[in-house]
Design a protein around this motif. Structure first.
Motif, PDB file in Angstrom:
ATOM      1  N   ILE A  26       0.829  -1.116   0.075  1.00  0.00           N
ATOM      2  CA  ILE A  26      -0.071  -0.009   0.048  1.00  0.00           C
ATOM      3  C   ILE A  26       1.031   1.254   0.084  1.00  0.00           C
ATOM      4  CG2 ILE A  26      -0.162  -0.091   2.591  1.00  0.00           C
ATOM      5  CD1 ILE A  26      -3.104   0.937   0.680  1.00  0.00           C
ATOM      6  N   GLU A  27       0.497   2.329  -0.705  1.00  0.00           N
ATOM      7  CA  GLU A  27       1.206   3.487  -0.714  1.00  0.00           C
ATOM      8  C   GLU A  27       0.385   4.671  -0.813  1.00  0.00           C
ATOM      9  OE1 GLU A  27       4.421   3.560  -0.230  1.00  0.00           O
ATOM     10  OE2 GLU A  27       4.764   6.162  -0.697  1.00  0.00           O
ATOM     11  N   ARG A  28       0.009   5.282   0.163  1.00  0.00           N
ATOM     12  CA  ARG A  28      -0.905   6.189   0.286  1.00  0.00           C
ATOM     13  C   ARG A  28      -0.484   7.552  -0.357  1.00  0.00           C
ATOM     14  NH1 ARG A  28      -4.577   4.323   3.624  1.00  0.00           N
ATOM     15  NH2 ARG A  28      -3.899   2.953   5.094  1.00  0.00           N
ATOM     16  N   ASP A  29      -1.450   8.082  -1.030  1.00  0.00           N
ATOM     17  CA  ASP A  29      -1.284   9.256  -1.817  1.00  0.00           C
ATOM     18  C   ASP A  29       0.040   9.354  -2.481  1.00  0.00           C
ATOM     19  OD1 ASP A  29      -3.386  10.304  -0.513  1.00  0.00           O
ATOM     20  OD2 ASP A  29      -2.346  11.399   0.869  1.00  0.00           O
ATOM     21  N   ALA A  30      -0.002   8.116  -3.434  1.00  0.00           N
ATOM     22  CA  ALA A  30       1.564   7.771  -4.202  1.00  0.00           C
ATOM     23  C   ALA A  30       1.549   8.910  -5.258  1.00  0.00           C
ATOM     24  CB  ALA A  30       1.384   6.326  -4.923  1.00  0.00           C
ATOM     25  N   VAL A  31       0.423   9.164  -5.957  1.00  0.00           N
ATOM     26  CA  VAL A  31       0.539  10.051  -6.928  1.00  0.00           C
ATOM     27  C   VAL A  31      -0.570  11.105  -6.949  1.00  0.00           C
ATOM     28  CG1 VAL A  31       1.783   8.932  -8.824  1.00  0.00           C
ATOM     29  CG2 VAL A  31      -0.611   8.715  -8.653  1.00  0.00           C
ATOM     30  N   ALA A  32      -0.711  12.316  -7.689  1.00  0.00           N
ATOM     31  CA  ALA A  32      -1.600  13.278  -7.555  1.00  0.00           C
ATOM     32  C   ALA A  32      -2.081  13.772  -8.862  1.00  0.00           C
ATOM     33  CB  ALA A  32      -1.397  13.988  -6.588  1.00  0.00           C
ATOM     34  N   PHE A  33      -2.981  14.344  -9.167  1.00  0.00           N
ATOM     35  CA  PHE A  33      -3.320  14.993 -10.366  1.00  0.00           C
ATOM     36  C   PHE A  33      -4.211  16.147 -10.294  1.00  0.00           C
ATOM     37  CE2 PHE A  33      -5.955  11.377 -10.299  1.00  0.00           C
ATOM     38  CZ  PHE A  33      -6.987  11.687 -10.787  1.00  0.00           C
ATOM     39  N   GLN A  34      -4.208  17.108 -11.204  1.00  0.00           N
ATOM     40  CA  GLN A  34      -5.119  18.529 -10.998  1.00  0.00           C
ATOM     41  C   GLN A  34      -6.098  18.068 -12.229  1.00  0.00           C
ATOM     42  OE1 GLN A  34      -3.956  20.468  -8.584  1.00  0.00           O
ATOM     43  NE2 GLN A  34      -5.734  22.000  -8.957  1.00  0.00           N
ATOM     44  N   ILE A  35      -7.333  18.353 -11.900  1.00  0.00           N
ATOM     45  CA  ILE A  35      -8.311  18.438 -12.785  1.00  0.00           C
ATOM     46  C   ILE A  35      -8.436  19.889 -12.974  1.00  0.00           C
ATOM     47  CG2 ILE A  35     -10.583  17.956 -13.344  1.00  0.00           C
ATOM     48  CD1 ILE A  35      -9.096  15.330 -13.518  1.00  0.00           C
ATOM     49  N   PHE A  36      -8.682  20.448 -14.298  1.00  0.00           N
ATOM     50  CA  PHE A  36      -8.910  21.915 -14.351  1.00  0.00           C
ATOM     51  C   PHE A  36     -10.048  22.030 -15.205  1.00  0.00           C
ATOM     52  CE2 PHE A  36      -5.241  21.279 -16.920  1.00  0.00           C
ATOM     53  CZ  PHE A  36      -5.591  21.799 -18.287  1.00  0.00           C
ATOM     54  N   ASP A  37     -10.738  23.107 -14.916  1.00  0.00           N
ATOM     55  CA  ASP A  37     -12.131  23.593 -15.931  1.00  0.00           C
ATOM     56  C   ASP A  37     -11.989  24.584 -16.522  1.00  0.00           C
ATOM     57  OD1 ASP A  37     -14.690  23.748 -17.022  1.00  0.00           O
ATOM     58  OD2 ASP A  37     -15.649  23.084 -15.290  1.00  0.00           O
ATOM     59  N   ARG A  38     -11.746  24.579 -17.711  1.00  0.00           N
ATOM     60  CA  ARG A  38     -11.384  25.890 -18.518  1.00  0.00           C
ATOM     61  C   ARG A  38     -12.979  26.866 -18.723  1.00  0.00           C
ATOM     62  NH1 ARG A  38      -6.210  26.020 -19.590  1.00  0.00           N
ATOM     63  NH2 ARG A  38      -5.538  24.385 -20.441  1.00  0.00           N
ATOM     64  N   SER A  39     -13.908  26.166 -18.515  1.00  0.00           N
ATOM     65  CA  SER A  39     -15.265  26.849 -18.691  1.00  0.00           C
ATOM     66  C   SER A  39     -15.540  27.503 -20.133  1.00  0.00           C
ATOM     67  CB  SER A  39     -15.325  27.992 -17.594  1.00  0.00           C
ATOM     68  OG  SER A  39     -15.110  27.623 -16.488  1.00  0.00           O
ATOM     69  N   GLU A  40     -15.012  26.657 -20.994  1.00  0.00           N
ATOM     70  CA  GLU A  40     -15.420  26.989 -22.520  1.00  0.00           C
ATOM     71  C   GLU A  40     -16.479  26.714 -23.033  1.00  0.00           C
ATOM     72  OE1 GLU A  40     -11.859  25.138 -24.042  1.00  0.00           O
ATOM     73  OE2 GLU A  40     -10.470  26.753 -23.464  1.00  0.00           O
ATOM     74  N   GLY A  41     -17.566  26.250 -22.429  1.00  0.00           N
ATOM     75  CA  GLY A  41     -18.699  26.426 -22.678  1.00  0.00           C
ATOM     76  C   GLY A  41     -19.227  25.038 -23.026  1.00  0.00           C
ATOM     77  N   ASP A  42     -18.408  23.854 -23.297  1.00  0.00           N
ATOM     78  CA  ASP A  42     -18.887  22.559 -23.644  1.00  0.00           C
ATOM     79  C   ASP A  42     -18.577  21.779 -22.607  1.00  0.00           C
ATOM     80  OD1 ASP A  42     -16.197  22.871 -23.786  1.00  0.00           O
ATOM     81  OD2 ASP A  42     -16.085  21.462 -25.641  1.00  0.00           O
TER      82      ASP A  42
END
Lengths: 438, 297
Positions: A381-397
């Motif tokens: 087990i490896e806690r919080d082994a990796v992380a990623f960022q989700i971004f929302d550009r709010s481009e309408g779709d």
């Protein structure tokens, strides 16, 4: 018109200090007795026991700018704010600040639980640097903003935590310095409260005040700031437009958190059944990514050594958001073919495909493990082994369409909506009777 | 109609204008540099934060006796009971001389400044450590914290003084004109307490031994001060040793003002001199250690 001028700012901490914050007299006496011995060892020790929390940082900020300061933990962001707000002194270099400084490193500094709301407003105001007249002038406004009129003469220890926080922020929000320093105050409180904070900061900078805002919250930084400074290991790495600098930050390989590789079996999590080798976040083409557009599919790729024939280990991934809320768990035994396959010792790559329009905006941490079931055993087990960022550009779709405000929820799925219409006006009798079902 | 009434009459724009005015009129320049020696001891800064001193003093007073049954009476109980004990053991049993005034009045007149001093030093000595949440989060001149702890003791002192007046009335001792010196002595005692308290509080941040050593040292200090005994029972040739302790001169002077006896100006002058020297040294030490408070506390 300049507001802040930082020149070759450096701050050194000795690690000894951070390990044992205060010395005892005995240590000092012992240190004094050992002093002659130290002469011989000095060269070795001196560089080991100190770190530069800030090193030769220089920048200028003009009046009215709203500047975000970003960087990983330990990059020097908080130290910078502490030096700017004069809580700690720089080791070298200096800062010129043109105007009164208000720093919000914490909400409710100096609140005393035994004192009433009214008394705490005066006390906290004075601590934040307000004049008594100023507090008196704004008193009613503060109380109204905090919505605690009824309880204003009750000791704050009887307040609910929400009331406490609202009152504390209300005082801070009515501080009107020319330069405001804010540190992650937004990390506390509910959505509504955070919105109030952000709104107030926006209001201040549009009123000609300068705001420096330290945050991990990339969406907030992108939405609010007109300039972003990126710190890394005490140094200024980038300074420019929010889009450009946050992208650099999220995709930079400095201590990459989108990929984790264990170079040897000794330090890799695992046992005699299975041992992890690597985990990474990647796009459809297989390129490692730290951040992804909310609409895009992406993958998590796990490699491990299977060491036995007898058992059928399964990779598990647990996704958690930044508030520590567990979003879900997924196991690779969902692939039925693989679940029934006899294992051979060797290297295994297991890839989890994640759809676009599924996660909400923000940072997601991934815990990886390898387990066998019946009986249930966890081999690695490896806690919080990796992380990623989700971004929302709010481009309408995207899911939020044209709407750019706060969008609640820990997931943000794009769902199918079915809509039927029928022309006409409701009458008293037809209001319930009309039907769209055919 | 509704619409019109929500449009503010004038209060909001007025307030804003005033703030805008404040911004453009005077823009203070704050220079942050690594400080050396006396360099950063900024009196103007201290003046700008004078209201904080008031509010912290007020907080200390306000919360001191919260959730106590006897409340403010504690300010009287402490010196009163010490006086009764001393009167019993030293006055009645040991027949300690008391300069020809009734022993209870004699002891209480000494205990009054002493109680103030010892409480002020103890409270201010622990004040920086106790307010670490402020020190690591907000800037203000740090001296204000031990300063407020000393000032908060003045109220207790004034409350406890009423007992002395009662005692003097009971024993038929009248106030004289020399009582006018009283406030001056109070100021010097406060400065002495500030000097010691500030120094101790700064050391306490770095060496937590202080917390344990302090009560014990204070107790020793009491016996080195002429409170239960008059200064003149100390042989003439050793008296200068006693007077190195500025509190000796001050306590003797306190008694003199209250009981209308002649002052020993040399003793008072010496006490003042030592007090100011101590205060200056203490400011210097405090200033030097101040910059590391937030990192160490």
């Amino acid at each position: 018109m300049k507001a802040v001028k930082v020149e070759n700012l450096s701050k050194q901490y000795s690690i000894g200090v951070s390990r044992a914050p205060y010395a005892t007299l005995r240590d000092s006496i012992a240190g004094f007795a050992n002093a002659p011995l130290k002469l011989f060892r000095r060269n070795k020790r001196a560089s080991d026991s100190t770190i530069w929390a800030l090193k030769d940082v220089s920048f200028e900020i003009n009046r009215g700018e709203l500047v975000g300061i970003i960087g990983r933990n330990g990059a020097g962001k908080s130290t910078l704010l502490k030096v700017l707000s004069r809580i700690t002194e720089p080791t070298r270099g200096g800062v010129d600040i043109f105007g009164r400084v208000g720093s919000l490193l914490e909400v409710g500094t100096g609140f005393h639980p035994e004192l009433t709301g009214r008394e705490n407003i005066y006390l906290n105001g004075a601590i934040l640097g307000m004049k008594r007249q100023e507090i008196e002038r704004k008193f009613d406004e503060i109380v109204a903003f905090a919505e605690v009129q009824k309880f204003i003469d009750t000791p704050v220890k009887r307040f609910s935590s929400g009331m406490y926080l609202r009152l504390a922020f209300a005082v801070a929000a009515h501080l009107e310095p020319e330069i405001l320093l804010v540190d992650e105050v937004l990390a506390v409180g509910d959505n509504n409260f955070q919105k109030k904070c952000l709104g107030k900061m926006e209001e201040m900078s549009s009123g000609g005040r300068t705001v420096l805002f330290v945050s991990h919250n990339m969406p907030a930084v992108l939405r609010l700031c007109n300039r972003v400074i990126l710190l890394d290991q005490g140094q200024l790495l980038a300074d420019g437009s929010p889009q450009q600098v946050t992208r650099q930050y999220l995709s930079s390989s400095t201590g990459s958190q989108a990929e984790r590789v264990w170079p040897s079996a000794e330090i890799a999590p695992g046992d005699t059944v299975a041992r992890l080798r690597s985990i990474r976040v990647c796009d459809k083409a297989g390129k490692t990514i730290e951040a992804t557009d909310i609409r895009q599919d992406f993958r998590i790729e796990v490699e491990y050594w299977n060491l036995q024939r007898r058992l059928r280990p399964s990779v598990l991934l647990i996704f958690t958001n930044e508030d520590g809320v567990c979003l879900f768990q997924s196991n690779d035994f969902n692939n039925n073919v693989w679940a029934d396959t006899r294992r051979e010792p060797g290297l295994v790559r297991s890839v989890c495909k994640l759809p676009g329009n599924f996660f909400s905006e923000g940072r997601v941490l991934v815990t990886v493990g390898i387990g066998t079931y019946n009986p249930n055993l966890l081999h690695a087990i490896e806690r919080d082994a990796v992380a990623f960022q989700i971004f929302d550009r709010s481009e309408g779709d995207g899911v939020r369409g044209e709407y750019v405000g706060e969008w609640p929820g820990v997931i943000r799925p794009m769902l199918d909506w079915e809509i039927n219409t029928k022309a006409g006006n409701p009458t008293a009798s037809s209001y319930q009777e009309e039907s769209l079902h055919t | 109609m509704d619409f019109e009434s929500t449009v503010p009459e004038s209060s909001v724009p007025l307030g804003d204008e005033r703030i805008e005015g404040e911004i453009s009129n005077e823009i203070p320049l704050i220079r942050i540099r690594p400080a050396k020696g006396w360099g950063g001891f900024n009196l103007r800064d201290l003046w700008a934060y004078r209201e904080l001193l008031y509010f912290l003093t007020w907080r200390d007073i306000k919360i001191r006796y919260k959730q106590t049954i006897l409340g403010v009476a504690w300010a009287i109980i402490q010196p009163l009971f010490a006086m009764l004990m001393f009167t019993l053991f030293f006055g009645k049993l040991a027949k300690m001389p008391s300069d020809g005034i009734p022993y209870p009045v004699f002891a209480y007149a000494g205990l009054l400044p002493w109680t103030f001093f010892s409480n002020a030093v103890t409270n201010s000595g622990n004040s920086l450590v106790g307010n670490s949440n402020l020190i690591t989060k907000v800037y203000f001149p740090r001296v204000i914290i031990p300063g407020a702890a000393v000032c908060a003791g003045i109220v207790d002192f004034l409350i406890a003084s009423t007992i002395l007046l009662g005692l003097m009335f009971y024993y038929g001792i009248a106030l004289t004109w020399s009582f006018l010196i009283f406030p001056l002595l109070m100021v010097i005692t406060t400065l002495l307490a500030l000097g010691v308290g500030m120094w101790v509080s700064a050391l306490n941040v770095k060496y937590r031994d202080i917390r344990y050593a302090l009560p014990f040292l204070i107790q020793l200090w009491m016996f080195a001060t002429p409170i239960i005994y008059p200064l003149n029972i100390v042989p003439e040739r050793f008296r200068w040793v006693m007077l190195i302790n500025p509190l000796s001169g001050l306590v003797e002077a306190f008694r003199a003002t209250l009981l209308g006896r002649p002052f020993n100006w040399v003793e008072i002058g010496l006490a003042c001199l030592i007090t100011f020297a101590l205060l200056a040294y203490s400011f210097y030490v405090f200033r030097r250690m101040e910059k590391s408070f937030a990192d160490v506390v």
